[in-house]
Scaffold this active site. Structure first.
Site, PDB file in Angstrom:
ATOM      1  N   CYS A 192      48.910   7.634  49.375  1.00 44.31           N
ATOM      2  CA  CYS A 192      50.364   7.786  49.455  1.00 44.31           C
ATOM      3  C   CYS A 192      50.879   9.037  48.750  1.00 44.31           C
ATOM      4  O   CYS A 192      52.040   9.409  48.932  1.00 44.31           O
ATOM      5  CB  CYS A 192      51.055   6.556  48.884  1.00 44.31           C
ATOM      6  N   CYS A 203      60.177  -3.960  50.216  1.00 46.07           N
ATOM      7  CA  CYS A 203      58.903  -3.307  50.524  1.00 46.07           C
ATOM      8  C   CYS A 203      59.141  -2.124  51.454  1.00 46.07           C
ATOM      9  O   CYS A 203      59.954  -2.204  52.380  1.00 46.07           O
ATOM     10  CB  CYS A 203      57.955  -4.281  51.229  1.00 46.07           C
ATOM     11  N   SER A 204      58.434  -1.035  51.226  1.00 50.34           N
ATOM     12  CA  SER A 204      58.545   0.109  52.125  1.00 50.34           C
ATOM     13  C   SER A 204      57.862  -0.214  53.451  1.00 50.34           C
ATOM     14  O   SER A 204      56.840  -0.896  53.487  1.00 50.34           O
ATOM     15  CB  SER A 204      57.912   1.350  51.500  1.00 50.34           C
ATOM     16  N   HIS A 207      58.182   5.358  54.894  1.00 51.30           N
ATOM     17  CA  HIS A 207      57.007   5.813  54.140  1.00 51.30           C
ATOM     18  C   HIS A 207      55.868   6.206  55.067  1.00 51.30           C
ATOM     19  O   HIS A 207      54.816   5.562  55.106  1.00 51.30           O
ATOM     20  CB  HIS A 207      56.579   4.702  53.178  1.00 51.30           C
TER      21      HIS A 207
END
Length: 398
Positions: free
Chosen positions: A84, A215-216, A346
């Site tokens: 990430c 939550c992404s 994301h």
């Protein structure tokens, strides 16, 4: 040789639900983001001397294919993959080429074309790079799937147990970031939620009270930044818009990650703390000098943990900042004015470069309804488990 590094152009696509834009492939995403960055910088692609292309899901040399849409100029193209933190890792490498005097103008670009649903392993015939982290997790908390919400949710539970925070504090983070995204045309979600709506949404990890709006999501999209030396900025008369990178650090795991007996440490808090303190020292600033922050809220508990790791407050007091309204407009800092990963989206390879774009626009006064009034110093935090933490500080054009 060490040179100053400036961000002279940024571009990004709107982040989208995977597959929502039919026929939209990663070269299209990169072309869109890169073209916008070049236009903002006011330069041509043939002035770029090196390119660093970040992505997590793709074949070898996907980075080459992505930038070839911008031009075929024979420059070195480097493919970057760091979970990430991929986008910020590409940014760091592109900046290092300038710091070291190897180039005067570089491109950092990140993109991702993702599958819907939770992240999973691509290669199942070899060691998982997260195996040590998962084994350490299993010794601390009952196993839950998918792994990512389990790890960050369990870190939130540890914070609850140690410091008296509540799941409601994490819901407040989600409420804030979704509210911020209402003013971001690039965000995947532009919806506001009440606290009750967030808490009563579909449960992802029940033990921690982690619901879907906390939550992404997985996302498709791209971000790009063009970096330049002071010499290049002067030659092209870009001083009025060039945002300086005044501190930058990348930190990976230490033995303490696995020996601490702490889930908070396992999900990167110590890496973040080390990186942030290096950056404060490099930039000769303190957290009190910072006006606006984009940080890695992959799951709402991680935003609270990161407040502490960035030294915005003392250990165990992160939830007090969200409770007091210190991390939104009118507070001590504005954190994630873009909506953060939770609401903006994301796409792993693009996330760090989208953060760079948001902060550069804030410091140039170009963030429209999201603008943080009088912002002169910005801080970026991007983390990838497995693992790297990347922290970057920026100063507004002189």
């Amino acid at each position: 040789m060490t040179d100053k590094v400036f961000v002279i152009g940024n571009g990004m696509t709107k982040f989208e639900k995977p597959g929502r834009r039919e026929g939209w492939d990663y070269p299209d995403m990169a072309l869109e983001a890169g073209t916008r960055a070049l236009a903002e910088a006011g330069i041509a692609y043939d002035q770029i001397e090196q390119a660093y292309a970040g992505y997590c899901y793709g074949e070898s040399c996907s980075g080459h294919r992505a930038v070839y849409g911008l031009g075929l100029t024979a420059i070195p193209v480097f493919n970057v993959n760091s979970n990430c933190s991929t986008g910020s890792s590409a940014l760091f490498l592109a900046a290092n080429a300038i710091r070291g005097g190897l180039a005067d103008c570089t491109l950092a670009i990140g993109f991702e074309k993702m599958a819907p649903g939770s992240l999973g392993s691509t290669w199942n015939d070899r060691e998982n790079p997260m195996q040590d982290h998962l084994q350490a997790m299993a010794e601390l908390r009952d196993i839950w799937f998918p792994p990512a919400p389990w790890m960050f949710g369990a870190a939130g539970l540890e914070h609850n147990d140690r410091y008296g925070s509540k799941p409601d504090h994490f819901a407040q983070v989600a409420e804030k970031n979704h509210r911020h995204s209402l003013n971001n045309p690039y965000a995947q979600f532009q919806d506001s939620y009440t606290l009750d709506e967030i808490k009563n949404s579909k449960m992802v990890y029940e033990a921690a009270g982690l619901t879907r709006p906390m939550c992404s999501p997985t996302s498709d999209g791209s971000g790009a930044a063009i970096l330049a030396s002071e010499r290049f900025v002067d030659q092209h008369d870009l001083g009025a818009t060039a945002v300086e990178i005044i501190g930058q650090a990348v930190v990976s795991d230490t033995p303490g990650t696995f020996e601490s007996g702490s889930v908070i440490t396992l999900v990167g808090a110590d890496m973040t703390r080390r990186a942030a303190r290096r950056v404060y020292e490099q930039a000769d600033i303190t957290p009190d000098d910072v006006d606006v922050i984009e940080l890695h809220d992959c799951f709402a508990p991680n935003e609270v943990l990161t407040y502490e790791a960035l030294d915005l407050c003392g250990e165990g007091r992160g939830h007090e900042l969200i409770e007091a309204g210190d991390t939104t407009y009118g507070g001590r800092w504005v954190v994630n004015p873009s909506g953060g990963l939770i609401s903006k989206g994301h796409p792993l390879g693009a996330t760090g470069l989208a953060q760079c774009a948001e902060l550069s626009w804030q410091l140039r006064g170009l963030a429209d309804a999201r603008q943080v009034e009088g912002a002169t110093v910005a801080l970026q935090h991007n983390i990838g488990l497995g693992g790297s933490a990347v922290v970057t500080a920026y100063r507004a054009p002189a």
